[in-house]
Enzyme design. Sequence first.
Site, short mmCIF file in Angstrom:
data_model
loop_
_atom_site.label_atom_id
_atom_site.label_comp_id
_atom_site.label_asym_id
_atom_site.label_seq_id
_atom_site.Cartn_x
_atom_site.Cartn_y
_atom_site.Cartn_z
N GLY A 45 15.37 -1.15 -35.41
CA GLY A 45 16.14 -1.65 -34.27
C GLY A 45 17.35 -2.45 -34.69
CB ALA A 94 15.99 2.99 -30.13
CB CYS A 95 16.93 2.96 -35.84
SG CYS A 95 17.25 1.25 -36.29
CB THR A 96 12.24 2.70 -37.81
OG1 THR A 96 12.36 4.12 -37.78
CG2 THR A 96 10.82 2.34 -38.09
CB THR A 143 19.92 0.49 -33.15
OG1 THR A 143 18.54 0.75 -33.44
CG2 THR A 143 20.12 0.34 -31.66
#
Length: 105
Positions: free
Chosen positions: A12, A8-10, A16
Amino acid sequence: MKIVGIAACTAGIAHTYIAREKLVNAAEKAGHEIHIETQGTIGTEDAIPEAVLKEADVAVIAADVKVSGKDRFEGMKIIEVPTELVIKSPNKFIQKVEEVVKGGV
């Protein structure tokens, strides 16, 4: 070794999916089974099946944001890292996971 986890990244979006792809490719190249779900702006995708979760040796959380469902990994070794780390050095990261699971770290 059987690996499960979450990417998951900031936003998304990009990191990700790149992190998931890099983890899967590096783990499979090293001969491991792996299942990484993604969490982002469109929700959870490719959720970890219960049967896969029960057989897992380790959980990897490659995330830049808070993820949901970490309680599923209770009782197993959990490795949490930023997505950037697995994107830049996926093979080295999988080697570290192997060391942790074997009790070397």
